[in-house]
Structure formats: structure tokens, C-alpha cells
Design a protein around this motif. Structure first.
Motif, mmCIF file in Angstrom:
data_model
loop_
_atom_site.group_PDB
_atom_site.id
_atom_site.type_symbol
_atom_site.label_atom_id
_atom_site.label_comp_id
_atom_site.label_asym_id
_atom_site.label_seq_id
_atom_site.Cartn_x
_atom_site.Cartn_y
_atom_site.Cartn_z
ATOM 1 N N LEU A 37 10.594 4.909 -0.088
ATOM 2 C CA LEU A 37 10.817 3.943 -1.162
ATOM 3 C C LEU A 37 10.702 4.809 -2.568
ATOM 4 O O LEU A 37 11.682 4.215 -3.389
ATOM 5 C CB LEU A 37 9.616 2.848 -1.222
ATOM 6 N N GLN A 74 -0.237 -12.574 7.103
ATOM 7 C CA GLN A 74 -0.898 -13.416 5.931
ATOM 8 C C GLN A 74 -0.067 -12.785 4.656
ATOM 9 O O GLN A 74 0.185 -13.679 3.804
ATOM 10 C CB GLN A 74 -2.122 -12.670 5.651
ATOM 11 N N GLN A 129 -0.778 -11.022 -6.479
ATOM 12 C CA GLN A 129 -0.728 -11.048 -4.969
ATOM 13 C C GLN A 129 0.210 -12.231 -4.295
ATOM 14 O O GLN A 129 0.012 -13.360 -4.842
ATOM 15 C CB GLN A 129 -2.231 -10.923 -4.329
ATOM 16 N N ILE A 130 0.940 -11.854 -3.299
ATOM 17 C CA ILE A 130 1.459 -12.696 -2.586
ATOM 18 C C ILE A 130 1.069 -12.848 -1.165
ATOM 19 O O ILE A 130 0.791 -12.080 -0.617
ATOM 20 C CB ILE A 130 2.951 -12.354 -2.620
ATOM 21 N N THR A 153 -3.371 -15.988 0.765
ATOM 22 C CA THR A 153 -4.518 -16.140 -0.152
ATOM 23 C C THR A 153 -4.067 -15.980 -1.591
ATOM 24 O O THR A 153 -4.638 -15.559 -2.442
ATOM 25 C CB THR A 153 -5.737 -15.335 0.318
ATOM 26 N N ARG A 175 0.767 -1.233 0.086
ATOM 27 C CA ARG A 175 -0.055 0.035 0.194
ATOM 28 C C ARG A 175 0.752 1.197 -0.130
ATOM 29 O O ARG A 175 0.324 2.362 -0.405
ATOM 30 C CB ARG A 175 -0.908 0.024 1.237
ATOM 31 N N SER A 179 3.884 -3.683 4.883
ATOM 32 C CA SER A 179 4.016 -3.555 6.353
ATOM 33 C C SER A 179 4.835 -5.049 7.039
ATOM 34 O O SER A 179 5.332 -4.919 8.112
ATOM 35 C CB SER A 179 2.805 -3.369 7.258
ATOM 36 N N SER A 183 1.388 -6.830 -2.346
ATOM 37 C CA SER A 183 0.700 -7.301 -1.253
ATOM 38 C C SER A 183 -0.747 -7.257 -1.461
ATOM 39 O O SER A 183 -1.204 -6.490 -2.627
ATOM 40 C CB SER A 183 0.856 -6.452 -0.028
ATOM 41 N N ARG A 184 -1.831 -7.802 -0.487
ATOM 42 C CA ARG A 184 -3.271 -7.753 -0.740
ATOM 43 C C ARG A 184 -3.517 -6.214 -0.439
ATOM 44 O O ARG A 184 -4.518 -5.868 -1.159
ATOM 45 C CB ARG A 184 -3.729 -8.748 0.222
ATOM 46 N N ASN A 195 10.957 0.335 3.946
ATOM 47 C CA ASN A 195 9.819 1.000 4.665
ATOM 48 C C ASN A 195 10.134 2.158 5.460
ATOM 49 O O ASN A 195 11.359 2.247 6.202
ATOM 50 C CB ASN A 195 9.198 -0.259 5.488
HETATM 51 P P1 FAD Z 1 -0.246 -1.620 5.004
HETATM 52 O O1 FAD Z 1 -0.363 -2.760 5.908
HETATM 53 O O2 FAD Z 1 -0.940 -0.348 4.887
HETATM 54 O O3 FAD Z 1 1.345 -1.298 5.002
HETATM 55 C C1 FAD Z 1 1.850 -0.130 4.205
HETATM 56 C C2 FAD Z 1 3.318 0.090 4.849
HETATM 57 O O4 FAD Z 1 3.937 0.780 3.783
HETATM 58 C C3 FAD Z 1 3.490 0.594 6.059
HETATM 59 O O5 FAD Z 1 4.378 -0.202 6.823
HETATM 60 C C4 FAD Z 1 4.061 2.035 5.953
HETATM 61 O O6 FAD Z 1 4.902 2.149 6.819
HETATM 62 C C5 FAD Z 1 4.819 1.696 4.427
HETATM 63 N N1 FAD Z 1 5.014 3.023 3.478
HETATM 64 C C6 FAD Z 1 3.948 3.811 3.419
HETATM 65 N N2 FAD Z 1 4.567 4.745 2.505
HETATM 66 C C7 FAD Z 1 5.869 4.404 2.255
HETATM 67 C C8 FAD Z 1 6.956 4.933 1.566
HETATM 68 N N3 FAD Z 1 6.854 6.396 0.866
HETATM 69 N N4 FAD Z 1 8.222 4.329 1.427
HETATM 70 C C9 FAD Z 1 8.451 3.401 2.186
HETATM 71 N N5 FAD Z 1 7.330 2.696 3.242
HETATM 72 C C10 FAD Z 1 6.027 3.194 3.072
HETATM 73 N N6 FAD Z 1 -2.203 -9.816 2.640
HETATM 74 C C11 FAD Z 1 -1.130 -10.007 1.712
HETATM 75 O O7 FAD Z 1 -0.480 -9.604 1.344
HETATM 76 N N7 FAD Z 1 -1.373 -11.357 1.064
HETATM 77 C C12 FAD Z 1 -2.217 -12.345 1.399
HETATM 78 O O8 FAD Z 1 -2.329 -13.327 0.744
HETATM 79 C C13 FAD Z 1 -3.059 -12.003 2.169
HETATM 80 N N8 FAD Z 1 -4.288 -12.639 2.605
HETATM 81 C C14 FAD Z 1 -5.148 -12.456 3.769
HETATM 82 C C15 FAD Z 1 -5.999 -13.379 4.202
HETATM 83 C C16 FAD Z 1 -7.156 -12.858 5.194
HETATM 84 C C17 FAD Z 1 -7.746 -13.925 5.718
HETATM 85 C C18 FAD Z 1 -6.760 -11.600 5.845
HETATM 86 C C19 FAD Z 1 -7.685 -11.280 6.901
HETATM 87 C C20 FAD Z 1 -5.875 -10.699 5.419
HETATM 88 C C21 FAD Z 1 -5.060 -11.157 4.509
HETATM 89 N N9 FAD Z 1 -4.008 -10.197 4.097
HETATM 90 C C22 FAD Z 1 -3.268 -10.803 2.848
HETATM 91 C C23 FAD Z 1 -4.151 -8.787 4.452
HETATM 92 C C24 FAD Z 1 -3.099 -8.400 5.138
HETATM 93 O O9 FAD Z 1 -3.782 -8.712 6.603
HETATM 94 C C25 FAD Z 1 -2.503 -6.928 5.263
HETATM 95 O O10 FAD Z 1 -3.830 -6.316 5.471
HETATM 96 C C26 FAD Z 1 -2.088 -6.768 3.972
HETATM 97 O O11 FAD Z 1 -0.753 -7.486 3.838
HETATM 98 C C27 FAD Z 1 -1.274 -5.331 4.293
HETATM 99 O O12 FAD Z 1 -0.658 -4.825 3.035
HETATM 100 P P2 FAD Z 1 0.232 -3.644 3.102
HETATM 101 O O13 FAD Z 1 1.347 -4.248 3.706
HETATM 102 O O14 FAD Z 1 0.809 -3.373 1.762
HETATM 103 O O15 FAD Z 1 -0.288 -2.397 3.644
#
Ligand code: FAD
Length: 323
Positions: free
Chosen positions: A307, A273, A250-251, A254, A211, A269, A236-237, A288
Motif C-alpha cells: 500500500l 466484523q 472505526q468501520i 462495532t 493494521r 484483511s 479497521s478495528r 493488500n
Molecule cells: P489484520 O487482520 O491484521 O490485517 C492486516 C492486513 O494488512 C493483512 O491482510 C496484511 O496482508 C495487510 N498488509 C500488511 N502490510 C501491508 C502493506 N504494506 N501493504 C498492503 N497490505 C498490507 N474489526 C473491524 O474492522 N471493525 C469492527 O467493527 C470490528 N468489530 C469486532 C467485533 C467483535 C466482537 C470482534 C471479536 C472483532 C471485531 N473486529 C472488528 C476485529 C476483526 O475481527 C479483525 O480483528 C480486524 O478487522 C482486523 O483488522 P485489520 O484487517 O486491520 O488487521
């Protein structure tokens, strides 16, 4: 004791998938001087039989039937089951791919055989075959020991080293007849979503975005880094849910489970999952801006920073090194 082991060669876009060569290497280990029989299905099978031999198959069988031109779970299951019944191998190895996962379970059920799925390691200790496989979404590993009976396993891509290609290796290629009936699906056309690029599940290097990448356009800098490294882009999801990336990339738990040599997580983050899908990567680099992000707990190298500054710098540096 030497054995006969059957290996399914999987064809994608006119080429054998790397995991098929890894499956041949695993089969060779099990065969212990016995015979490795390659099995190829599909319209391009005949052109790829020699490649299977060059990677270690002793001979290759090509079941022929109009219904086997394209993959269908029904057709492939029937053809492979018939080959197993005729050839009576002591081992069967498939790649743990979408196709391998789908048909291995069906074949095992038809043959009333046990199945070890998603093996990441294999050791042969005399007459014992020890398969290592992840459990609890990769948080732990179990060892399955087979002492007798047929050995049937799917192996995860990128975990068992393929043999060197030997252009001089020779072997027999035979076309065989199989009977396919009651096919419930007929493939009329295959439309690919994307063309070319490195296959995520077999990529040695993955640059993955979360994200934190903030937009679809943000992924361009990740693609540039992946291109310089000869790798693939993952997500990521969080990034997929936000519409920055396609769900096919998606890695995680799921999504796809990957085991590249190098995984670069950008703006992810490190939710449990997500980690379930990449924690077995050989080297993990996390970028990050939050020093407390959980991804740093699984990373071998961490870069605390933005990033959008770090990724282009890495791309420039790798371009300089690779020139
Ligand atoms: P966030 O958690 O929002 O993290 C974003 C990160 O980016 C933060 O750490 C932030 O500090 C950093 N950031 C922001 N801006 C910058 C920048 N400019 N430079 C550097 N860093 C920055 N998730 C998966 O990935 N794969 C799955 O298969 C998966 N399956 C799931 C299954 C279930 C049943 C459930 C409930 C959830 C699942 N999820 C899965 C979701 C998972 O729980 C998280 O919500 C998801 O992985 C979060 O994605 P993220 O890390 O991209 O986003």
C-alpha cells in the motif's frame, strides 16, 4: 392514497445533514402527492428551514423551547412526540444516525408504534410500502411490508437519492410551542474532537486503513488520497486497537456502517466484523500485499501490492486526472 409525512431535519455544525434530504425524498414517495412536513429543532433551526423546503418539504415546523437549543434525547423525544400528537402524520421518517437511532426507538415506544429501522430501500406498490433492511450484519436483506397503520422508519445515509434542490420552492415556516419537562440532561457546552473534514457516515468516497498501515503517520498517505478524491478516511478495528487511528473512524460491526459509492480498503484483511460495516459500498477496491486476503472476496477490484507504493501512485494519478 395521499398521506401526511413528518421528516426530522438533522443539523450538524450549522448545516442540514445530507440524510435529511434523503429522508425528505423517501417521505415524498410515501406522501404520494400528500404533504411532507419538515421538523427542525435547535438553535440554528430558523436559518435552515428554507433549505428543507428547497429539498422538497411543503412546510416546516420549528418547536421553540430553551431546552431545545442543543440536542438531548429527552428534550427531542418530548418535542417530536408532541408534534406527532398534534399533526397526526401517517408517516414519520428520520435518518439512521446516532440521533435518529436513539430517539426513534423512544418515540416509537411513547407512541406505541412499530418502527422499521435502518431501511436501505423503499418501494411503494399501491397501498403497500415495502422497506428493505439489512439483517445478520448485512449478510442478508429482509423486506418489511406495511399495508396499514402509521409508517415509521429510519433510513440509512447514502441509500435513497435526495431530490434536486429547487431554489424557487416555497412553503410556510411556523414556530410552535412545546412543553418540555423533567429534562434529565442539560448540555452546557459542546467540544468537538475534530473540526471540518468529510463526515464518514455520509461520505461518497472512503479510504480506509487497517493494521497494514503500520503507524499513525502511515495514515497520512490515506488522508492525501482521500483529500484528492473529496472523501473521508476510515479505519479497521485492527488499526484503532493498534493506536494508528481514532475509534471514531472505526468501520464495522462495532463501528460505523457505511455505504459510500467507493470504498478503498488499504492493508485490511477483511475480517467478517469489518466487512459487516462496508460490504454494501457500491464499489470496493482492496489493496493488500497478501493475494489470499479475504477482503478480495468482497472487492470489485483488487490490487495485490504494498500500500505504501500503490496509494501514493493512485494519489498522483487522481491529481493528474482532476487538474
Ligand atoms: P489484520 O487482520 O491484521 O490485517 C492486516 C492486513 O494488512 C493483512 O491482510 C496484511 O496482508 C495487510 N498488509 C500488511 N502490510 C501491508 C502493506 N504494506 N501493504 C498492503 N497490505 C498490507 N474489526 C473491524 O474492522 N471493525 C469492527 O467493527 C470490528 N468489530 C469486532 C467485533 C467483535 C466482537 C470482534 C471479536 C472483532 C471485531 N473486529 C472488528 C476485529 C476483526 O475481527 C479483525 O480483528 C480486524 O478487522 C482486523 O483488522 P485489520 O484487517 O486491520 O488487521
Amino acid at each position: 392514497m395521499s398521506k401526511k409525512v413528518l421528516v426530522l431535519g438533522e443539523i450538524r455544525q450549522g448545516e442540514l445533514r445530507q440524510v435529511s434530504f434523503e429522508a425528505i425524498a423517501a417521505a415524498k414517495q410515501i406522501a404520494d402527492g400528500g404533504e411532507v412536513v419538515g421538523l427542525l429543532l435547535g438553535s440554528e433551526a430558523a436559518t435552515l428551514a428554507d433549505t428543507m423546503i428547497q429539498y422538497g418539504a411543503d412546510r416546516v415546523l420549528i418547536p421553540e423551547h430553551p431546552y431545545l437549543q442543543s440536542y438531548t434525547s429527552d428534550g427531542y423525544t418530548q418535542a417530536i412526540t408532541q408534534v406527532v400528537e398534534t399533526e397526526k402524520p401517517e408517516g414519520i421518517i428520520l435518518g439512521h444516525t446516532s440521533i435518529g437511532k436513539e430517539i426513534s426507538a423512544r418515540i416509537a415506544a411513547k407512541l406505541k408504534a412499530g418502527l422499521i429501522s435502518d431501511a436501505v430501500g423503499l418501494e411503494v406498490n399501491g397501498d403497500e410500502f415495502v422497506f428493505t433492511r439489512p439483517i445478520y450484519s448485512g449478510k442478508a436483506f429482509e423486506k418489511k411490508v406495511i399495508k396499514e397503520g402509521p409508517i415509521f422508519a429510519t433510513i440509512r445515509p447514502n441509500n435513497i437519492a435526495a431530490l434536486e434542490k429547487g431554489e424557487s420552492r416555497t412553503g410556510e415556516v411556523s414556530l410552535i410551542n412545546v412543553e418540555i419537562k423533567d429534562l434529565r440532561t442539560i448540555v452546557q457546552d459542546v467540544i468537538r474532537k475534530t473540526a471540518g473534514g468529510v463526515d464518514l457516515s455520509e461520505a461518497k468516497i472512503i479510504v480506509s486503513g487497517g493494521r497494514g498501515v503500520k503507524s499513525q503517520e502511515g495514515f497520512t498517505i490515506l488522508q492525501e488520497l482521500a483529500d484528492v478524491l473529496g472523501g473521508a478516511v476510515g479505519a479497521s478495528r485492527g488499526a484503532c486497537d493498534a493506536g494508528y487511528s481514532d475509534y471514531s473512524l472505526q468501520i464495522g460491526q462495532t463501528g460505523k456502517v457505511v455505504t459510500p459509492d467507493l470504498y478503498i480498503a488499504c492493508g485490511i484483511s477483511g475480517a467478517i466484523q469489518h466487512v459487516a460495516g462496508m460490504s454494501n459500498s457500491k464499489i470496493i477496491v482492496a489493496i493488500n500485499k497478501d493475494p489470499e486476503a479475504p477482503i478480495f472476496k468482497v472487492a470489485d477490484y483488487g490490487i495485490v501490492g504494498d500500500l505504501f507504493t500503490v496509494v501514493p501512485l493512485l494519489t498522483e494519478e487522481f491529481k493528474r486526472i482532476t487538474i
